[in-house]
Design an enzyme around this catalytic site. Sequence first.
Site, PDB file in Angstrom:
ATOM      1  N   CYS A   1      17.937  58.775  16.842  1.00 55.94           N
ATOM      2  CA  CYS A   1      17.571  60.097  16.292  1.00 55.94           C
ATOM      3  C   CYS A   1      18.456  60.510  15.120  1.00 55.94           C
ATOM      4  O   CYS A   1      18.113  61.444  14.394  1.00 55.94           O
ATOM      5  CB  CYS A   1      17.615  61.153  17.385  1.00 55.94           C
TER       6      CYS A   1
ATOM      7  N   HIS B   1      18.704  68.305  14.160  1.00 51.84           N
ATOM      8  CA  HIS B   1      17.747  67.419  14.833  1.00 51.84           C
ATOM      9  C   HIS B   1      17.011  68.234  15.902  1.00 51.84           C
ATOM     10  O   HIS B   1      17.621  68.975  16.662  1.00 51.84           O
ATOM     11  CB  HIS B   1      18.506  66.245  15.460  1.00 51.84           C
TER      12      HIS B   1
ATOM     13  N   ASN C   1      10.463  66.210  19.974  1.00 51.18           N
ATOM     14  CA  ASN C   1      11.520  65.410  19.356  1.00 51.18           C
ATOM     15  C   ASN C   1      10.870  64.165  18.729  1.00 51.18           C
ATOM     16  O   ASN C   1      10.437  63.270  19.442  1.00 51.18           O
ATOM     17  CB  ASN C   1      12.536  65.024  20.434  1.00 51.18           C
TER      18      ASN C   1
HETATM   19  N1  COA Z   1       9.066  69.261  34.936  1.00 48.76           N
HETATM   20  C1  COA Z   1       9.478  69.880  36.036  1.00 48.76           C
HETATM   21  N2  COA Z   1      10.658  69.616  36.644  1.00 48.76           N
HETATM   22  C2  COA Z   1      11.438  68.688  36.058  1.00 48.76           C
HETATM   23  C3  COA Z   1      11.052  68.000  34.914  1.00 48.76           C
HETATM   24  C4  COA Z   1       9.808  68.316  34.345  1.00 48.76           C
HETATM   25  N3  COA Z   1       9.352  67.721  33.235  1.00 48.76           N
HETATM   26  N4  COA Z   1      12.029  67.137  34.568  1.00 48.76           N
HETATM   27  C5  COA Z   1      12.999  67.274  35.475  1.00 48.76           C
HETATM   28  N5  COA Z   1      12.645  68.209  36.389  1.00 48.76           N
HETATM   29  C6  COA Z   1      13.395  68.673  37.555  1.00 48.76           C
HETATM   30  C7  COA Z   1      14.382  67.639  38.053  1.00 48.76           C
HETATM   31  O1  COA Z   1      13.769  66.710  38.891  1.00 48.76           O
HETATM   32  C8  COA Z   1      15.370  68.503  38.753  1.00 48.76           C
HETATM   33  O2  COA Z   1      14.859  68.855  40.010  1.00 48.76           O
HETATM   34  P1  COA Z   1      15.831  68.949  41.309  1.00 48.76           P
HETATM   35  O3  COA Z   1      16.804  70.041  40.971  1.00 48.76           O
HETATM   36  O4  COA Z   1      14.872  69.269  42.390  1.00 48.76           O
HETATM   37  O5  COA Z   1      16.464  67.593  41.407  1.00 48.76           O
HETATM   38  C9  COA Z   1      15.411  69.787  37.925  1.00 48.76           C
HETATM   39  O6  COA Z   1      14.180  69.786  37.190  1.00 48.76           O
HETATM   40  C10 COA Z   1      16.581  69.846  36.979  1.00 48.76           C
HETATM   41  O7  COA Z   1      16.680  68.591  36.326  1.00 48.76           O
HETATM   42  P2  COA Z   1      17.697  68.318  35.159  1.00 48.76           P
HETATM   43  O8  COA Z   1      17.517  66.932  34.656  1.00 48.76           O
HETATM   44  O9  COA Z   1      19.078  68.746  35.603  1.00 48.76           O
HETATM   45  O10 COA Z   1      17.138  69.377  34.095  1.00 48.76           O
HETATM   46  P3  COA Z   1      17.783  69.861  32.756  1.00 48.76           P
HETATM   47  O11 COA Z   1      17.918  71.328  32.771  1.00 48.76           O
HETATM   48  O12 COA Z   1      18.985  69.034  32.389  1.00 48.76           O
HETATM   49  O13 COA Z   1      16.615  69.530  31.724  1.00 48.76           O
HETATM   50  C11 COA Z   1      16.142  67.904  30.049  1.00 48.76           C
HETATM   51  C12 COA Z   1      16.201  68.196  31.538  1.00 48.76           C
HETATM   52  C13 COA Z   1      15.730  66.461  29.847  1.00 48.76           C
HETATM   53  C14 COA Z   1      15.122  68.833  29.432  1.00 48.76           C
HETATM   54  C15 COA Z   1      17.533  68.181  29.432  1.00 48.76           C
HETATM   55  O14 COA Z   1      18.527  67.524  30.179  1.00 48.76           O
HETATM   56  C16 COA Z   1      17.648  67.724  28.010  1.00 48.76           C
HETATM   57  O15 COA Z   1      16.935  68.176  27.140  1.00 48.76           O
HETATM   58  N6  COA Z   1      18.623  66.823  27.731  1.00 48.76           N
HETATM   59  C17 COA Z   1      18.825  66.328  26.407  1.00 48.76           C
HETATM   60  C18 COA Z   1      17.839  65.258  26.115  1.00 48.76           C
HETATM   61  C19 COA Z   1      17.733  64.953  24.673  1.00 48.76           C
HETATM   62  O16 COA Z   1      17.828  65.804  23.828  1.00 48.76           O
HETATM   63  N7  COA Z   1      17.478  63.685  24.389  1.00 48.76           N
HETATM   64  C20 COA Z   1      17.240  63.236  23.074  1.00 48.76           C
HETATM   65  C21 COA Z   1      18.497  62.873  22.428  1.00 48.76           C
HETATM   66  S1  COA Z   1      18.232  62.533  20.746  1.00 48.76           S
END
Ligand code: COA
Length: 326
Positions: A113, A253, A283
């Site tokens: 990215c 980004h 993204n």
């Molecule tokens: N829909 C509903 N629930 C979801 C889900 C979805 N699409 N994805 C994950 N969950 C759930 C998980 O299973 C978890 O459930 P649990 O508490 O019962 O185990 C809960 O939501 C929290 O999960 P978590 O992974 O801690 O969520 P988060 O707040 O960290 O959000 C992302 C997840 C991926 C949105 C976030 O971590 C993120 O954006 N990270 C950065 C990723 C990124 O930018 N990558 C590109 C880099 S260039």
Amino acid sequence: MFRSKIIGTGSYAPAKIMTNHDLEEIISTSDHWIAERTGIRERRIASKNEATSDLAAIAAERALEYAGLDPMELDLIVVATSTPDMVFPSTACIVQDKIGARRAAAFDISAACSGFIYALAVGDQYVRSGTFSSVLIIGAEVMSRIIDWTDRGTCILFGDGAGAVVLKRGRVDSGILSTHLHSDGALWDLIHVPGGGSRIPPSIDVLERKLNCIKMKGSETFKVAVRTLADAAWEALKANNLRPSDLDLLIPHQANMRIIKAVVEKLEIRMDKVVMNLDRFGNTSAASIPMALDEAAREGRIREGNFILMEGFGGGLTWGSAMVKW
Ligand code: COA
């Protein structure tokens, strides 16, 4: 001494829109959850016959038209992508052929990215050194081809698209003022595609275990993203003797609205100075910054003399910035 001036921008997004509601049909998620946690509402998905070079070539042609530059004047084409058409030749060579830039050298850059910032920095070096005078920089991705559509932690985030800029050798008082690039290879496994390369070559097992798709440690990536983007912004500001309030536009980004808001809070920048289009495109990896820049330029949000900070982070781990005086 020379500087590179951005004299044209262009972008392209495939026609097909996939909304969060569409995702509700294929995985256990909700529009509310995705919008609240990421800011994304919809993303574009390439059609079966569209590859990365097809998106890239359209963005490139739009940028060249904006710049009023004939493709034959281009000295260099750099494409940043993690989803090339083929292992080789480079996507840049395929774009060169499509747009008829027969004089240009062409190669790809792999920095996930952060790819566009890396490619921009490379192009800028060639212009500053006096080696080249007209350079085309493209960020283009068909992320939908490396997404595991059963993994709700990643498939909600990404989309397809392309953005391009034309660099031209210009006066020293404006243009790209600085670029800064960083990597931390120790964090390679935060976000990666394990299979399909020389480590784990393509096989039925790779496909069955979806090793050809993105694997991501979401919450760890989130924290590193906020830290690296804030650090990169301070580094760029300091290098140019600027304060956050001097910035006219910040183009980060487009990964996650909460990441962007956390960075903006640290810098104490007004939200109306931040370009965001991730609600409509998700993204798009290396394409996200040039797509947002093009949108801002065409909406008339950029004026001559404006200070614009672009910054990215991504797999590698890689991060970096480019400060521009328009
Ligand atoms: N829909 C509903 N629930 C979801 C889900 C979805 N699409 N994805 C994950 N969950 C759930 C998980 O299973 C978890 O459930 P649990 O508490 O019962 O185990 C809960 O939501 C929290 O999960 P978590 O992974 O801690 O969520 P988060 O707040 O960290 O959000 C992302 C997840 C991926 C949105 C976030 O971590 C993120 O954006 N990270 C950065 C990723 C990124 O930018 N990558 C590109 C880099 S260039």
